[in-house]
Design an enzyme around this catalytic site. Structure first.
Site, short mmCIF file in Angstrom:
data_model
loop_
_atom_site.label_atom_id
_atom_site.label_comp_id
_atom_site.label_asym_id
_atom_site.label_seq_id
_atom_site.Cartn_x
_atom_site.Cartn_y
_atom_site.Cartn_z
N TYR A 146 2.25 8.23 -8.38
CA TYR A 146 1.10 8.91 -8.98
C TYR A 146 1.11 8.84 -10.50
CZ TYR A 146 0.34 10.87 -4.29
OH TYR A 146 0.12 11.03 -2.95
N LYS A 195 12.66 6.12 2.01
CA LYS A 195 12.41 4.90 2.78
C LYS A 195 13.44 3.88 2.30
CE LYS A 195 10.00 2.34 5.65
NZ LYS A 195 10.01 2.55 7.12
N ASP A 227 9.13 7.79 7.82
CA ASP A 227 8.34 7.62 9.05
C ASP A 227 8.92 8.47 10.18
OD1 ASP A 227 10.51 5.90 8.85
OD2 ASP A 227 9.44 4.11 9.52
N ASP A 251 3.47 14.66 -0.73
CA ASP A 251 2.04 14.95 -0.64
C ASP A 251 1.60 14.84 0.82
OD1 ASP A 251 -0.60 15.41 -1.35
OD2 ASP A 251 -0.98 13.34 -1.99
N ASP A 255 0.97 18.06 3.88
CA ASP A 255 -0.28 18.29 4.62
C ASP A 255 0.01 18.34 6.12
OD1 ASP A 255 -1.80 18.26 2.29
OD2 ASP A 255 -3.37 16.99 3.16
#
Ligand code: IPM
Ligand code: MG
Length: 360
Positions: A146, A195, A227, A251, A255
């Site tokens: 970001y 990851k 994942d 992020d 959610d």
């Protein structure tokens, strides 16, 4: 105590939900003998409309001069709002990212708790929901994709977009420390999400988190691929205590985690720098589809205000009082539309604020 709170109501449902949080804070002030002074500031779409830019230096300076920032939500409908015709760095979200950076808010704490009163609203199977869960996502907030360099340009005649994912060891170390510190006050388990089977930034992340863990022998550390983490969150969320991860993974996973608590309208958040200064906002967005209809769930914002009392003002009793009031309001059967279930009493955003304030 007297505290100066910078208030950014923002866009969409922001003004409605923040008004309810202020109502609850005012009740806390009366009950516990404090004085909260509010200074309202613009950021996001409303700042674009008033000033042509999503974030002004004045808003940054006034936030810095305050004891803490209470925020609602920013942004609008990304397909229909004129804000999204502007270049990316002039859109509402750029204001929020810029404010986080300007205030050095690198640690984003997102507690996800399945309230037993809301197990009906949890979309998971009953046997999973019945176990309940209580976890905290520690999201790195000022680095990674970001904030990396980005550009869109033709490369050999083909339009190409590039985003950069960069972390240095210091950025990783400071967020890892925050995660272990919080874990020491909780169930002493940290799950670091990365990851590392693909990304260099994740391999450095894992190495630094391992180093930091040596300073916290009481805390159990595990590493989990992102994942797999997404899968584990719906399979067995009770396994998590503190989850620490980089900006984009956090992020997305926050959610997901919020949804299994019943509604994103329940998820509070605190964004902190190295000190006790912080910006407190619900994790959910501005929900333009229900804005101005007095339908939004203000609980995430009210719980964010409780985090402000606890972390920035060291008012533990007051924070407990707010959290207990939320609990009792749910126990008494009051629900906004997003968490409504059979036999409960449907209330508006402002009625939910009233019910909670009454119970302080
Ligand atoms: C959040 C939001 C923001 C983010 C957006 C609005 C820039 O999704 O706080 O999670 O990605 O950080
Ligand atoms: Mg988000």
């Amino acid at each position: 105590m007297e505290k100066n709170i910078a208030v950014i109501k923002g866009d969409g449902i922001g003004p409605e939900i923040v008004t309810e949080a202020m109502k609850v804070l005012d009740k806390v002030a009366v009950k516990f003998g404090h004085k909260f002074n509010y200074e309202q500031l613009l950021m996001g779409g409303c700042s674009i409309d008033a000033n042509g830019v999503p974030l002004t230096d004045e808003t940054i300076e006034r936030c810095k001069a305050s004891d803490a920032v209470l925020m609602g939500s920013i942004g609008g409908n990304t397909t229909t709002s004129p804000w999204y015709k502007l270049p990316a760095d002039k859109r509402p979200e750029a204001g929020l990212l810029g404010l986080r950076k300007a205030l050095g808010l690198f640690a984003n704490l997102r507690p996800c708790v399945l309230y037993k009163q809301l197990s009906e609203a949890c979309p998971l199977k009953k046997e999973i929901a019945d176990k309940g869960f209580d976890m905290l996502i520690m999201r790195e907030l000022t680095g990674g994709l970001y904030f990396g360099e980005r550009k869109t340009e033709p490369v050999n005649g083909v339009m190409t977009a590039i985003d950069t994912l960069k972390y240095d060891e210091n950025e990783i170390r400071r967020i890892a420390k925050k995660a272990f510190d919080v874990a020491m006050q909780r169930r002493k388990k940290v799950t670091s999400v990365d990851k590392a089977n693909v990304l260099d930034s994740s391999r450095l992340w894992r190495k630094v988190v391992d180093e930091v863990s040596k300073e916290y022998p009481e805390v159990t550390l595990e590493h989990m691929l992102v994942d797999n983490s997404a899968m584990q969150l719906v399979k067995d969320p009770a396994q998590f205590d503190v989850m620490v991860t980089e900006n984009m993974f956090g992020d997305i996973l926050s959610d997901e985690a919020s949804m299994i608590t019943g509604s994103i309208g329940m998820l509070a958040s605190a964004s902190m720098n190295e000190t006790s200064f912080g910006l407190y906002e619900p994790s959910g967005g501005s929900a333009p589809d229900i804005a101005g209809q007095n339908k939004a769930n203000p609980i995430a914002t009210i719980l964010s205000a409780a985090m402000m009392l606890r972390y920035s003002f060291k008012m533990d009793k007051e924070a407990d009082a707010v959290e207990n009031a939320v609990n009792r309001t749910l126990e008494d059967g009051y629900r906004t539309g997003d968490i409504m279930s059979e036999g409960m009493t449907l209330v508006s955003c402002s009625e939910m604020g009233d019910k909670i304030a009454e119970r302080i």
